[in-house]
Design an enzyme around this catalytic site. Structure first.
Site, PDB file in Angstrom:
ATOM      1  CE  LYS A  89      10.288  77.304   8.080  1.00 43.44           C
ATOM      2  NZ  LYS A  89       9.282  76.846   9.072  1.00 43.44           N
ATOM      3  CD  GLN A 110       4.476  74.805   3.386  1.00 43.74           C
ATOM      4  OE1 GLN A 110       3.363  74.619   3.847  1.00 43.74           O
ATOM      5  NE2 GLN A 110       5.023  75.998   3.284  1.00 43.74           N
ATOM      6  CE  LYS A 125       0.712  73.326   6.992  1.00 44.85           C
ATOM      7  NZ  LYS A 125       0.916  74.619   6.312  1.00 44.85           N
ATOM      8  N   GLY A 164       3.897  78.037  12.306  1.00 42.03           N
ATOM      9  CA  GLY A 164       2.458  78.076  12.593  1.00 42.03           C
ATOM     10  C   GLY A 164       1.600  77.814  11.375  1.00 42.03           C
ATOM     11  CG  ASP A 165      -1.488  76.075   8.619  1.00 42.25           C
ATOM     12  OD1 ASP A 165      -1.017  76.527   7.567  1.00 42.25           O
ATOM     13  OD2 ASP A 165      -2.647  75.599   8.670  1.00 42.25           O
ATOM     14  CG  ASN A 239      -0.808  85.310  10.700  1.00 41.65           C
ATOM     15  OD1 ASN A 239      -0.301  84.953   9.645  1.00 41.65           O
ATOM     16  ND2 ASN A 239      -0.232  86.201  11.473  1.00 41.65           N
TER      17      ASN A 239
HETATM   18  P1  NDP Z   1      -5.686  81.317  11.874  1.00 43.24           P
HETATM   19  O1  NDP Z   1      -5.919  80.201  12.794  1.00 43.24           O
HETATM   20  O2  NDP Z   1      -4.960  82.528  12.334  1.00 43.24           O
HETATM   21  O3  NDP Z   1      -7.066  81.809  11.252  1.00 43.24           O
HETATM   22  C1  NDP Z   1      -7.890  80.947  10.561  1.00 43.24           C
HETATM   23  C2  NDP Z   1      -9.137  81.699  10.157  1.00 43.24           C
HETATM   24  O4  NDP Z   1      -9.899  80.903   9.260  1.00 43.24           O
HETATM   25  C3  NDP Z   1     -10.053  82.001  11.324  1.00 43.24           C
HETATM   26  O5  NDP Z   1     -10.752  83.187  11.069  1.00 43.24           O
HETATM   27  C4  NDP Z   1     -10.983  80.796  11.340  1.00 43.24           C
HETATM   28  O6  NDP Z   1     -12.232  81.018  11.968  1.00 43.24           O
HETATM   29  C5  NDP Z   1     -11.157  80.559   9.872  1.00 43.24           C
HETATM   30  N1  NDP Z   1     -11.466  79.141   9.634  1.00 43.24           N
HETATM   31  C6  NDP Z   1     -10.716  78.077   9.990  1.00 43.24           C
HETATM   32  N2  NDP Z   1     -11.318  76.942   9.662  1.00 43.24           N
HETATM   33  C7  NDP Z   1     -12.478  77.298   9.095  1.00 43.24           C
HETATM   34  C8  NDP Z   1     -13.540  76.573   8.524  1.00 43.24           C
HETATM   35  N3  NDP Z   1     -13.533  75.222   8.493  1.00 43.24           N
HETATM   36  N4  NDP Z   1     -14.575  77.281   7.991  1.00 43.24           N
HETATM   37  C9  NDP Z   1     -14.574  78.653   8.027  1.00 43.24           C
HETATM   38  N5  NDP Z   1     -13.595  79.380   8.560  1.00 43.24           N
HETATM   39  C10 NDP Z   1     -12.561  78.720   9.064  1.00 43.24           C
HETATM   40  O7  NDP Z   1      -4.943  80.675  10.607  1.00 43.24           O
HETATM   41  P2  NDP Z   1      -4.095  81.387   9.471  1.00 43.24           P
HETATM   42  O8  NDP Z   1      -4.643  82.733   9.178  1.00 43.24           O
HETATM   43  O9  NDP Z   1      -2.668  81.238   9.811  1.00 43.24           O
HETATM   44  O10 NDP Z   1      -4.383  80.406   8.238  1.00 43.24           O
HETATM   45  C11 NDP Z   1      -5.434  80.630   7.304  1.00 43.24           C
HETATM   46  C12 NDP Z   1      -5.124  79.887   6.019  1.00 43.24           C
HETATM   47  O11 NDP Z   1      -3.892  80.386   5.465  1.00 43.24           O
HETATM   48  C13 NDP Z   1      -4.930  78.382   6.154  1.00 43.24           C
HETATM   49  O12 NDP Z   1      -5.381  77.762   4.970  1.00 43.24           O
HETATM   50  C14 NDP Z   1      -3.410  78.235   6.236  1.00 43.24           C
HETATM   51  O13 NDP Z   1      -3.004  76.952   5.844  1.00 43.24           O
HETATM   52  C15 NDP Z   1      -2.996  79.305   5.240  1.00 43.24           C
HETATM   53  N6  NDP Z   1      -1.627  79.808   5.345  1.00 43.24           N
HETATM   54  C16 NDP Z   1      -1.134  80.284   6.528  1.00 43.24           C
HETATM   55  C17 NDP Z   1       0.144  80.792   6.584  1.00 43.24           C
HETATM   56  C18 NDP Z   1       0.699  81.395   7.830  1.00 43.24           C
HETATM   57  O14 NDP Z   1       1.822  81.882   7.781  1.00 43.24           O
HETATM   58  N7  NDP Z   1      -0.028  81.426   8.939  1.00 43.24           N
HETATM   59  C19 NDP Z   1       1.041  80.773   5.413  1.00 43.24           C
HETATM   60  C20 NDP Z   1       0.385  80.318   4.200  1.00 43.24           C
HETATM   61  C21 NDP Z   1      -0.884  79.841   4.200  1.00 43.24           C
HETATM   62  P3  NDP Z   1     -12.532  80.375  13.403  1.00 43.24           P
HETATM   63  O15 NDP Z   1     -11.789  81.250  14.377  1.00 43.24           O
HETATM   64  O16 NDP Z   1     -14.007  80.454  13.546  1.00 43.24           O
HETATM   65  O17 NDP Z   1     -12.012  78.966  13.368  1.00 43.24           O
HETATM   66  O1  2IT Z   2       1.216  77.132   4.596  1.00 43.91           O
HETATM   67  C1  2IT Z   2       2.251  77.740   4.901  1.00 43.91           C
HETATM   68  O2  2IT Z   2       3.061  78.112   4.039  1.00 43.91           O
HETATM   69  C2  2IT Z   2       2.501  78.028   6.321  1.00 43.91           C
HETATM   70  N1  2IT Z   2       1.657  77.703   7.157  1.00 43.91           N
HETATM   71  C3  2IT Z   2       3.783  78.672   6.750  1.00 43.91           C
HETATM   72  C4  2IT Z   2       4.892  77.670   6.837  1.00 43.91           C
HETATM   73  C5  2IT Z   2       6.181  78.192   7.429  1.00 43.91           C
HETATM   74  O3  2IT Z   2       7.061  77.338   7.607  1.00 43.91           O
HETATM   75  O4  2IT Z   2       6.323  79.371   7.714  1.00 43.91           O
END
Ligand code: NDP
Ligand code: 2IT
Length: 443
Positions: A89, A110, A125, A164-165, A239
């Protein structure tokens, strides 16, 4: 040389050039010395080497046609890291920086994160170096269909359930799901983060950000600090960042910053989260558009270096975004707590500074586990063809996050590393997976 250091050297030599993967492994290993001493079985069954080797790594070509009629080629990945406690997952990331090292560090983390949730999910992943920025909906659909045409061979509701991520939200999940359903002729809960009207789970979209704040609230409370009226700096505007900001505000804190990869906004009156949602979620524009409406806010282009004074720092963008220089800025300005919404956003040097200065530090594995936890709730709803209300899911999420805090706090004390939640998370996650592996024999 100690047993752990010997193993670390070996793993690094076996996986050359995978710097992010080395960093994630080193973070876990630094706390394992006393764990191995206490449990000699881990050595006997060579758990250390087995846990660092993914069960399987799939790497594939994705060909698709862009709007100009050109054939494009990208690289796809799925790392099925460990299924000792449940089906693989973990999310899918679409970003040009995606490579084997990034996939393996995320998959490795993860495994332990999912163990901490207390839910029956293993770790994996995947993703691609495809860049969704500037692509039309048709191009994204074409890419997603081609991606799934290979991936569907390897996943399934009891095998591997992606989500998603970065760069993958409800829209991409929809295109991926549609293609999976077409290829399998089966309506299965094979992806999480789906839209609500076809099997998604209420509160999944909010879960990582809300969960982060439930964790922070609990961590502060256990240290006799209230979140109310605290100032918070957040990085990212995706997100995780958006729903972290929303929950921080609703719990009485003031959010001062948000960012994207082009720059950051500073709103001294407190971020207007509805405006951020309008700019980022609805219009899908850059964060600097915010200041066109909120004229008292400022926009700074370039990397956010955490130089705005705040009580709480929540890095929610990407790996290694908060380095030693940024950590020194936060310390100089009197930060109280740092919690990782993104995966591995703080460099090891930054983390060391926080721990040495007794800053409350919430590690990613624990602090951002809310997203995958609600994904597991989505899986269970899909299995029993059931739907929970937003309030029911939110209350389960709150419970899970406080249980995670309690667990890692207790384990940190057991190992005489009181309040070192990084140690607690790494040790507790490792023990759960290691014990399940031993129980299932040498496989
Ligand atoms: P999104 O794609 O929704 O948003 C990512 C954000 O981070 C954007 O604002 C983006 O800016 C910025 N970003 C991405 N890459 C870079 C970079 N190299 N330098 C600066 N800013 C950057 O992703 P999420 O919000 O889903 O994910 C954000 C983080 O949270 C990641 O590390 C992800 O692995 C982690 N995460 C996500 C989960 C989820 O459920 N979605 C769960 C747990 C962890 P820009 O638009 O300019 O690229
Ligand atoms: O990093 C993370 O935990 C996620 N991107 C969410 C993974 C998931 O299966 O919901």
């Amino acid at each position: 040389m100690s047993y752990i250091n010997e193993k670390l050297d070996y793993i690094i030599s076996q996986n050359p050039n995978e710097t992010e993967f080395h960093q994630a492994v080193s973070e876990v290993f630094q706390y394992l010395g006393p764990v191995i001493e206490k449990n000699p079985e881990y050595k006997k069954y060579n758990i250390i080497e087995r846990i660092c080797e993914p069960d399987r790594q799939i790497k594939f070509r994705i060909s698709w046609v862009d709007d100009s009629g050109n054939v494009q080629v990208n690289r796809g990945y799925r790392v099925q890291f460990n299924n000792a406690i449940g089906p693989y997952k973990g999310g899918l990331r679409f970003h040009p920086t995606v490579n084997t090292s990034i996939m393996k560090f995320l998959g490795f983390e993860q495994v332990f994160k999912n163990a901490l949730t207390g839910l029956p999910i293993g770790g994996g992943k995947g993703g691609s170096d495809f860049d969704p920025k500037g692509k039309s909906d048709r191009e994204i659909m074409s890419f997603c269909q081609s991606f799934m045409t290979e991936l569907f061979h390897h996943i399934g509701p009891d095998t591997d359930v992606p989500a998603g991520d970065i760069g993958v939200g409800a829209k991409e999940i929809g295109f991926l799901f549609g293609q999976y359903k077409r290829l399998k002729n089966a309506y299965q809960g094979v992806l999480t983060g789906k839209s609500i009207n076809y099997g998604g789970c209420l509160a999944r979209k909010e879960a990582t950000g809300y969960g982060l704040l439930y964790f922070v609230d609990e961590m502060l409370r256990q240290n006799n600090i209230s979140l109310k009226d605290k100032t918070v700096c957040i990085s990212g505007a995706g997100n995780v960042a958006i729903y972290a900001a929303e929950k921080a505000i609703s719990l009485g804190a003031k959010v001062l910053t948000m960012s994207d990869s082009s720059g950051y906004i500073f709103d001294p009156m407190g971020i207007d989260i509805d405006l951020v949602k309008e700019v980022k979620e609805n219009q899908r524009k850059r964060i600097h558009e915010y200041i066109n409406v909120r004229t008292n806010a400022k926009y700074f282009s370039g990397k956010f270096e955490w130089n705005i004074p705040c009580d709480i720092a929540l890095p929610c963008a990407t790996q290694n975004e908060l380095d030693e220089k940024s950590a020194l800025n936060l310390l100089k300005n009197g930060v109280t707590a740092v919690a990782e919404g993104a995966n591995m956003p703080c460099t090891p040097e930054a983390i060391k500074l926080f721990l040495d200065n007794n800053i409350l530090f919430g590690p990613a594995k624990a602090a951002n586990a809310g997203g995958v936890s609600v994904s597991a709730i989505e899986m269970s709803q899909n299995s029993v063809r059931q739907v929970y209300s937003f309030e029911e899911v939110d209350s389960k999420l709150k419970n899970i996050m406080s249980n995670i805090f309690e667990k890692i706090s207790t384990v940190s004390t057991e190992y005489s590393l009181n309040k070192n939640y990084l140690a607690g998370a790494n040790i507790a996650g490792f023990i759960k997976v290691a014990d399940a592996m031993i129980a299932q024999g040498v496989v």
